[in-house]
Structure formats: C-alpha cells, structure tokens
Design a protein around this motif. Structure first.
Motif, PDB file in Angstrom:
ATOM      1  N   THR A 158       0.822  -1.206   0.000  1.00  0.00           N
ATOM      2  CA  THR A 158       0.000   0.000   0.000  1.00  0.00           C
ATOM      3  C   THR A 158       0.854   1.254   0.000  1.00  0.00           C
ATOM      4  OG1 THR A 158      -1.748  -1.165   1.215  1.00  0.00           O
ATOM      5  CG2 THR A 158      -1.809   1.255   1.226  1.00  0.00           C
ATOM      6  N   GLU A 159       1.888   1.271   0.869  1.00  0.00           N
ATOM      7  CA  GLU A 159       2.774   2.420   0.946  1.00  0.00           C
ATOM      8  C   GLU A 159       3.463   2.660  -0.383  1.00  0.00           C
ATOM      9  OE1 GLU A 159       3.825   4.588   3.498  1.00  0.00           O
ATOM     10  OE2 GLU A 159       2.085   3.934   4.640  1.00  0.00           O
ATOM     11  N   PHE A 160       3.950   1.586  -1.004  1.00  0.00           N
ATOM     12  CA  PHE A 160       4.692   1.721  -2.253  1.00  0.00           C
ATOM     13  C   PHE A 160       3.776   2.221  -3.373  1.00  0.00           C
ATOM     14  CE2 PHE A 160       6.930   0.099  -6.061  1.00  0.00           C
ATOM     15  CZ  PHE A 160       8.154   0.718  -5.841  1.00  0.00           C
ATOM     16  N   LYS A 161       2.545   1.731  -3.416  1.00  0.00           N
ATOM     17  CA  LYS A 161       1.592   2.191  -4.435  1.00  0.00           C
ATOM     18  C   LYS A 161       1.264   3.667  -4.229  1.00  0.00           C
ATOM     19  CE  LYS A 161      -2.950   1.217  -6.452  1.00  0.00           C
ATOM     20  NZ  LYS A 161      -3.363   2.637  -6.404  1.00  0.00           N
ATOM     21  N   THR A 162       1.096   4.061  -2.975  1.00  0.00           N
ATOM     22  CA  THR A 162       0.805   5.464  -2.680  1.00  0.00           C
ATOM     23  C   THR A 162       1.963   6.353  -3.103  1.00  0.00           C
ATOM     24  OG1 THR A 162      -0.544   4.792  -0.785  1.00  0.00           O
ATOM     25  CG2 THR A 162       0.156   7.091  -0.871  1.00  0.00           C
ATOM     26  N   ILE A 163       3.192   5.881  -2.841  1.00  0.00           N
ATOM     27  CA  ILE A 163       4.380   6.639  -3.239  1.00  0.00           C
ATOM     28  C   ILE A 163       4.402   6.854  -4.749  1.00  0.00           C
ATOM     29  CG2 ILE A 163       6.898   6.478  -3.479  1.00  0.00           C
ATOM     30  CD1 ILE A 163       6.951   5.247  -0.682  1.00  0.00           C
ATOM     31  N   LEU A 164       4.103   5.792  -5.516  1.00  0.00           N
ATOM     32  CA  LEU A 164       4.085   5.915  -6.974  1.00  0.00           C
ATOM     33  C   LEU A 164       3.004   6.881  -7.443  1.00  0.00           C
ATOM     34  CD1 LEU A 164       4.637   2.193  -8.084  1.00  0.00           C
ATOM     35  CD2 LEU A 164       6.318   4.049  -7.998  1.00  0.00           C
ATOM     36  N   ASP A 165       1.847   6.827  -6.800  1.00  0.00           N
ATOM     37  CA  ASP A 165       0.750   7.726  -7.177  1.00  0.00           C
ATOM     38  C   ASP A 165       1.117   9.186  -6.906  1.00  0.00           C
ATOM     39  OD1 ASP A 165      -0.785   5.593  -7.989  1.00  0.00           O
ATOM     40  OD2 ASP A 165      -1.855   5.406  -6.082  1.00  0.00           O
ATOM     41  N   PHE A 301      15.409  26.203   3.181  1.00  0.00           N
ATOM     42  CA  PHE A 301      14.805  25.313   2.190  1.00  0.00           C
ATOM     43  C   PHE A 301      14.122  24.123   2.851  1.00  0.00           C
ATOM     44  CE2 PHE A 301      17.548  27.592  -0.774  1.00  0.00           C
ATOM     45  CZ  PHE A 301      16.745  27.663  -1.896  1.00  0.00           C
ATOM     46  N   ASN A 302      14.801  23.495   3.791  1.00  0.00           N
ATOM     47  CA  ASN A 302      14.263  22.271   4.379  1.00  0.00           C
ATOM     48  C   ASN A 302      13.009  22.505   5.202  1.00  0.00           C
ATOM     49  OD1 ASN A 302      15.969  19.636   4.021  1.00  0.00           O
ATOM     50  ND2 ASN A 302      17.437  21.311   4.092  1.00  0.00           N
ATOM     51  N   THR A 303      13.003  23.529   6.040  1.00  0.00           N
ATOM     52  CA  THR A 303      11.817  23.763   6.874  1.00  0.00           C
ATOM     53  C   THR A 303      10.589  24.037   6.014  1.00  0.00           C
ATOM     54  OG1 THR A 303      12.429  26.106   7.091  1.00  0.00           O
ATOM     55  CG2 THR A 303      13.071  24.618   8.889  1.00  0.00           C
ATOM     56  N   GLN A 304      10.769  24.773   4.929  1.00  0.00           N
ATOM     57  CA  GLN A 304       9.621  25.124   4.098  1.00  0.00           C
ATOM     58  C   GLN A 304       9.184  23.980   3.194  1.00  0.00           C
ATOM     59  OE1 GLN A 304       8.253  27.893   5.265  1.00  0.00           O
ATOM     60  NE2 GLN A 304      10.082  27.737   6.546  1.00  0.00           N
ATOM     61  N   LEU A 305      10.122  23.132   2.785  1.00  0.00           N
ATOM     62  CA  LEU A 305       9.741  21.938   2.041  1.00  0.00           C
ATOM     63  C   LEU A 305       8.913  21.005   2.923  1.00  0.00           C
ATOM     64  CD1 LEU A 305      12.937  21.103  -0.054  1.00  0.00           C
ATOM     65  CD2 LEU A 305      10.624  21.440  -0.954  1.00  0.00           C
ATOM     66  N   TYR A 306       9.350  20.788   4.156  1.00  0.00           N
ATOM     67  CA  TYR A 306       8.577  19.959   5.073  1.00  0.00           C
ATOM     68  C   TYR A 306       7.216  20.579   5.349  1.00  0.00           C
ATOM     69  CZ  TYR A 306      12.871  17.397   5.993  1.00  0.00           C
ATOM     70  OH  TYR A 306      13.991  16.634   5.860  1.00  0.00           O
ATOM     71  N   SER A 307       7.199  21.900   5.475  1.00  0.00           N
ATOM     72  CA  SER A 307       5.946  22.592   5.778  1.00  0.00           C
ATOM     73  C   SER A 307       4.937  22.442   4.649  1.00  0.00           C
ATOM     74  CB  SER A 307       6.241  24.078   6.034  1.00  0.00           C
ATOM     75  OG  SER A 307       5.035  24.789   6.245  1.00  0.00           O
ATOM     76  N   ILE A 308       5.364  22.670   3.418  1.00  0.00           N
ATOM     77  CA  ILE A 308       4.413  22.610   2.311  1.00  0.00           C
ATOM     78  C   ILE A 308       3.975  21.176   2.021  1.00  0.00           C
ATOM     79  CG2 ILE A 308       6.077  22.432   0.402  1.00  0.00           C
ATOM     80  CD1 ILE A 308       4.278  24.468  -1.096  1.00  0.00           C
ATOM     81  N   LEU A 309       4.893  20.214   2.181  1.00  0.00           N
ATOM     82  CA  LEU A 309       4.514  18.819   1.988  1.00  0.00           C
ATOM     83  C   LEU A 309       3.513  18.381   3.058  1.00  0.00           C
ATOM     84  CD1 LEU A 309       7.929  17.152   1.057  1.00  0.00           C
ATOM     85  CD2 LEU A 309       5.960  17.497  -0.443  1.00  0.00           C
ATOM     86  N   GLY A 310       3.749  18.812   4.297  1.00  0.00           N
ATOM     87  CA  GLY A 310       2.832  18.472   5.376  1.00  0.00           C
ATOM     88  C   GLY A 310       1.450  19.079   5.184  1.00  0.00           C
ATOM     89  N   ARG A 311       1.391  20.230   4.525  1.00  0.00           N
ATOM     90  CA  ARG A 311       0.101  20.884   4.289  1.00  0.00           C
ATOM     91  C   ARG A 311      -0.637  20.267   3.106  1.00  0.00           C
ATOM     92  NH1 ARG A 311      -1.251  25.598   1.017  1.00  0.00           N
ATOM     93  NH2 ARG A 311      -3.286  26.366   1.630  1.00  0.00           N
ATOM     94  N   VAL A 312       0.088  19.992   2.028  1.00  0.00           N
ATOM     95  CA  VAL A 312      -0.562  19.468   0.817  1.00  0.00           C
ATOM     96  C   VAL A 312      -0.954  18.008   0.986  1.00  0.00           C
ATOM     97  CG1 VAL A 312      -0.248  18.985  -1.637  1.00  0.00           C
ATOM     98  CG2 VAL A 312       0.659  21.106  -0.653  1.00  0.00           C
ATOM     99  N   PRO A 319       4.388   8.877   2.732  1.00  0.00           N
ATOM    100  CA  PRO A 319       4.900   8.687   1.375  1.00  0.00           C
ATOM    101  C   PRO A 319       5.486   9.969   0.781  1.00  0.00           C
ATOM    102  CG  PRO A 319       2.746   7.660   1.614  1.00  0.00           C
ATOM    103  CD  PRO A 319       2.970   8.474   2.836  1.00  0.00           C
ATOM    104  N   ALA A 320       4.867  11.102   1.057  1.00  0.00           N
ATOM    105  CA  ALA A 320       5.363  12.372   0.510  1.00  0.00           C
ATOM    106  C   ALA A 320       6.746  12.698   1.039  1.00  0.00           C
ATOM    107  CB  ALA A 320       4.381  13.500   0.857  1.00  0.00           C
ATOM    108  N   PHE A 321       6.942  12.517   2.344  1.00  0.00           N
ATOM    109  CA  PHE A 321       8.250  12.795   2.925  1.00  0.00           C
ATOM    110  C   PHE A 321       9.284  11.758   2.511  1.00  0.00           C
ATOM    111  CE2 PHE A 321       5.660  15.115   6.218  1.00  0.00           C
ATOM    112  CZ  PHE A 321       6.061  16.375   5.801  1.00  0.00           C
ATOM    113  N   ALA A 322       8.837  10.525   2.266  1.00  0.00           N
ATOM    114  CA  ALA A 322       9.746   9.499   1.775  1.00  0.00           C
ATOM    115  C   ALA A 322      10.253   9.860   0.381  1.00  0.00           C
ATOM    116  CB  ALA A 322       9.049   8.138   1.746  1.00  0.00           C
ATOM    117  N   ILE A 323       9.370  10.405  -0.462  1.00  0.00           N
ATOM    118  CA  ILE A 323       9.773  10.857  -1.795  1.00  0.00           C
ATOM    119  C   ILE A 323      10.781  11.991  -1.682  1.00  0.00           C
ATOM    120  CG2 ILE A 323       8.953  12.063  -3.861  1.00  0.00           C
ATOM    121  CD1 ILE A 323       6.330  10.477  -3.571  1.00  0.00           C
ATOM    122  N   PHE A 324      10.541  12.906  -0.760  1.00  0.00           N
ATOM    123  CA  PHE A 324      11.475  14.009  -0.530  1.00  0.00           C
ATOM    124  C   PHE A 324      12.858  13.480  -0.165  1.00  0.00           C
ATOM    125  CE2 PHE A 324      12.626  17.532   2.712  1.00  0.00           C
ATOM    126  CZ  PHE A 324      13.593  18.035   1.843  1.00  0.00           C
TER     127      PHE A 324
END
Length: 378
Positions: A158-165, A301-312, A319-324
């Motif tokens: 499930t995690e891997f499929k979500t990451i691909l999506d 850069f890092n704080t704002q990348l984590y922030s926007i990924l956490g919001r979106v 999965p989003a943070f794993a992609i990052f």
C-alpha cells in the motif's frame, strides 16, 4: 505522563546529538584524511563513500517503514547506532574493502534510524506538543508512520503504491527540483566545503583545524534557521515563499564569496593541497561566514519543504516525505561522486542553476496551493 513523554523526546534528541556529532565530524574530515593517508594498500575516496551512503539510504528509505514495524523502533535505533559506530571505527585501521562495506551498511542503518526516530517522536507527541517536538527534529518529519501494524506485507504494498501515485502529481514533480537542490547543497556543506577549506594552502597549518570549526558554524546556522523558520513561521503559508527566497539569496551570497575566497582546485580528489590561486586573498573570517550562510540557507529550504509537503499531503504525509528524502539523497549521492573530479567553479554554477530553478518551482507550487485554497473558501 506529559513529563515522561517530554523526557523521552529529550533523551531521543541527546542520542541523535551524540551519534551525528560523531558522524558529521567524520563526514567533514574524511576526504581530507583519506587524501593524506600514506598507504599503498588503501585506495578509497571519502566522496565515493558518502555517495554510497546517500545512494543506499535513498532506496532503503522506501522500505524502512515495514522493517521498523516488524523489529520495533527501539531495537531498530539500537542496531542502527551500532552500524554508525562501526563506520567510524573503520578509520582506526583503514582498509578499502571495510571502508566501502561499512558505507553500504550505514546507508541501510540511516534509513532505519530516521524512520524509527519519527515513530518514537510521534508516540511521545500530541496536538499541543507536536510543533515543539518536530521543531527539534524538523529535518525528520518524513517519518510520520502509523502506530498500529496489522500486515507488514500489505502495508508495504500500500505504501509503495501510494508513493508511486504521489510521485506523478504536479506538486511533487515541481517540488522535485527544490528537493534535488537540497541534495546538492547538502553534499556541498556536509563534505565538500570542509575538504576545500582543509586543502587551501593559504590558510597554512591552521587549514585542517578549520574543517571542524567550519562544521560547528554550519550547525549554528542550521540551529538559527531551524528555530526561526521551523517554529516561528512554520504554519504561515504566506511566509513560505519569503523564507525560500531568503534561503536562495543567502546561498548565492555564500557561493559568490566561496568562489572568490577558495582555490578552484580545492575539492579535487588527487590533490592534498590547492595549487590554484583564488581571486582574493583567502580569509578565514569569510570562509567561516560562508559556513554559517550555508547552514542558514539549508534550514530555509528544508523547513519550508517539510511545511508545504505536510500541508498538501496531510493524509499521505509519510509517502510524501519518503519521496522528498529519496530525491534529496539521490542527488546528494550523485554530487558526492562528481565532487572529487569537478572544479569548484562548476560545482557552484550547478548549484546556482538548480537553486534558482528549485526556488521558482516552489513559488509556482505555493501559488497553486493559495489559489486552490481561495477557490475552496469561495
């Protein structure tokens, strides 16, 4: 109960402080140490070792949640800590095979360690303390994993499929340029720049000692930026672009000063000291100022990348943070592999191009998110 959970977070922080004080110091000086070895049986490269670490780490990061779910976070962190110690111990009696073998092991251990850390951090946090606790570990927010595991195999699929999506979404495709830049500058400040300072003959006998001081100053920049932007501005969506723009400007100033202050051939693998003359008389003060700016810009850069990924990706943050982390580590690994062969000017130019592109893409994503939010409100 609250006191115990706070105590656990503090102990967790101290443990990571000790581990990464040792590992970061090792990473900063290892290329300089390797180049100075007068040993015909050793042919390793510090840059290649760090490239292997981040390369292995990037791929293992995608599988780490399942492994941690099976072994448990506490045991995982203990075993990973042993792998870190083993890598550092190799420098007592250096040999090429053990140097690269432990690089692979520590890459695996790093993925397990960060994932387990995130699990423990969330177990000891609630809605009223999560911002404070993640502020301490702002660089590790990719580890938001479920606390209850039913089937490890099912969860992995499930995690891997979500990451691909998620990988195919417009937001991630745009942010990947900013993630890639964070990987390039990560390799530069954590390994290449210290090597450059140590190889600058104009600094004389003090050059090697400045490597450690530079690492400390980079850390101070990270702490200042992480505390200010990770906590104070964390939840303000209208400030994210300002912080990222500040990070770009801070880094570009640092790159320009480094271009003027450090010899062009300083990072080259085959040299133990620089032969080229920089454009200005090298200054220790400017070199350390650049170290601070590199750390400060990285935190922007890092704080704002984590922030926007956490919001979106509120519902799919893991999965989003794993992609990052995957994207960041891939580019860090690539940068470490070419850093020993490419002159400093070209390395800086690559980062300037990627930094500008990444910042522009971040602005586009933020604009799209603001428009989407306004539409929903309407």
């Amino acid at each position: 109960m609250a006191d115990i959970r706070t105590y656990n977070v503090v102990i967790l922080g101290i443990g990571f402080l000790l581990i990464f004080t040792a590992f970061t110091t090792c990473g900063n000086i290892e290329q300089t140490v390797v180049k100075s070895l007068n040993n015909t049986t050793f042919s390793g490269s510090g840059y290649h070792s760090l490239g292997i670490i981040y390369g292995v780490f990037s791929f293992c990061n995608l599988l780490a949640p399942t492994i941690v779910a099976i072994t448990g976070p506490q045991l995982t962190m203990f075993l990973s800590g042993i792998l870190y110690s083993g890598y550092i111990a190799v420098f007592i009696i250096p040999s090429t095979w053990s140097f690269y073998f432990t690089s692979v092991l520590i890459g695996i251990g790093a993925a397990m360690l960060w994932t387990a850390q995130g699990h423990v951090l969330l177990e000891n946090s609630d809605t009223s303390t999560i911002n404070r606790n993640t502020g301490m570990f702002w660089a590790l927010l990719q580890c938001r994993y479920k606390q209850r595991v039913t089937s490890a195999v099912t969860e992995a699929k499930t995690e891997f499929k979500t990451i691909l999506d998620i990988f195919r979404t417009k937001t991630i495709l745009l942010l990947s340029f900013c993630m890639a830049y964070s990987g390039l500058e990560l390799s530069f400040y954590s390994g290449v720049y210290g090597t450059c300072i140590g190889a600058t003959t104009h600094f004389g006998e003090a050059a090697k000692g400045l490597i450690g001081i530079s690492g400390i100053v980079v850390g101070i920049g990270e702490i200042v930026g992480g505390g200010l932007f990770g906590l104070v501005l964390k939840n303000n969506r209208f400030r994210r672009t300002s912080v990222v723009f500040l990070g770009m400007v801070v880094h570009f100033v640092a790159f320009y000063l480094i271009f003027l202050n450090i010899p062009d051939d300083a990072p080259v693998v085959l040299k133990t000291s620089s032969q080229h003359k920089p454009y200005m008389a090298p200054s220790v003060s400017i070199a350390l100022l650049c170290s601070f700016l590199l750390g400060l810009g990285d935190s922007c850069f890092n704080t704002q990348l984590y922030s926007i990924l956490g919001r979106v990706y509120v519902e799919h943050s893991a999965p989003a943070f794993a992609i990052f982390k995957f994207t960041q580590s891939i580019f860090a690994a690539v940068a470490f592999f070419y850093s020993g062969y490419v002159l400093l000017t070209w390395q800086l130019l690559i980062m300037v191009i990627m930094g500008f592109t990444g910042t522009l893409c971040f602005f586009i994503v933020e604009r799209l998110q603001n428009v989407s939010a306004d539409t929903q409100e309407y």
